[in-house]
Design an enzyme around this catalytic site. Sequence first.
Site, PDB file in Angstrom:
ATOM      1  N   TYR A 225       0.656  -1.107   0.025  1.00 40.02           N
ATOM      2  CA  TYR A 225      -0.154   0.159  -0.138  1.00 40.02           C
ATOM      3  C   TYR A 225       0.787   0.999  -0.339  1.00 40.02           C
ATOM      4  CZ  TYR A 225      -3.932  -3.722   1.032  1.00 40.02           C
ATOM      5  OH  TYR A 225      -4.103  -4.875   1.151  1.00 40.02           O
ATOM      6  N   SER A 226       1.831   0.816  -0.156  1.00 38.23           N
ATOM      7  CA  SER A 226       2.788   2.215  -0.250  1.00 38.23           C
ATOM      8  C   SER A 226       2.314   3.843  -1.328  1.00 38.23           C
ATOM      9  CB  SER A 226       5.001   1.783  -0.068  1.00 38.23           C
ATOM     10  OG  SER A 226       5.380   2.515  -0.030  1.00 38.23           O
TER      11      SER A 226
END
Length: 290
Positions: free
Chosen positions: A64-65
């Site tokens: 989810y970066s």
Amino acid sequence: MFDHIAFPTPYQTLDLPYPVQLTIKRLDLIHPQISGNKFFKLKYNLRAAHQQGYKQVLTFGGAYSNHIAATAYAAQCFGFQSIGIIRGEELASQTLNSTLQTAQNFGMQLHFVSRSEYRLRHEAEYLQQLKQLYPNTLIIPEGGTNELAIQGTKEILSAEDRENYDVICCAVGTGGTIAGIIESSSAQQQVLGFSALKGDFLKSEIQQWTDKQNWSLTDAHCCGGYAKTTPELLQFMQDFEQKYAIPLEQVYTAKMMMGLFDLIRQYHFPTDTRILAIHTGGLQGKLKTY
Ligand SMILES: *Cc1c(COP(=O)(O)O)cnc(C)c1O
């Protein structure tokens, strides 16, 4: 490099039934792809990569970066190849989520590694191996936080922001953004960090980058940890968006805003406190729940 990106940033003051002033600084509107704080964190890193003649950048992140997506875009924009070392080898056989798909679309080579390999991401020996494997490559740490990133995040607050507000709020992941904000804040201002993950270790991470004392950090609204959500958080996000027409996302900005609203409702701030909340962007990773 980056100089063409539109400024100034819009501000939006919310109509609240409480005796404080809340203004949002919309870094999410800086740019459709490199939105928010990641623009500031990458700016001097990519400038250095260019000056030092690197052809490629490599960095680290979870699924989810937002940093992974922003780096992929910025690298492509400025003519670098890019590599993302992604935590979780099981992801290699799954459909990519929107963040990773975005990164791949911008030409990033994704390398999925086991959690035990990912844990080595700060170790000198491991970084040396990566340098040999990928020559001519600038390695940017996870979340993009390093000295050059903080040089960039010091530019988030303007001179007017230092004058016009008593409290500055921002979401915290690795701490690079809040560190730059603290460093550039005025002595009378208080900086409040809302952690997107659980634990106290972030305080010492932030202290690495600043000697100033005018800040505090809470993880009371992290909803159990990084990228975790609760029905309450998702409900808050939906209500906030409907009421104020400002999009949030569930990993960082919704947690900050929910935490800040709790403090406002508890009359934590003296009457007429002028609060500036930094909207750090990240909307490309937004979970669609409705
Ligand atoms: C990465 C990110 C943060 C956290 O920034 P750090 O410098 O890692 O603390 C906050 N908000 C959004 C939207 C982000 O993408």
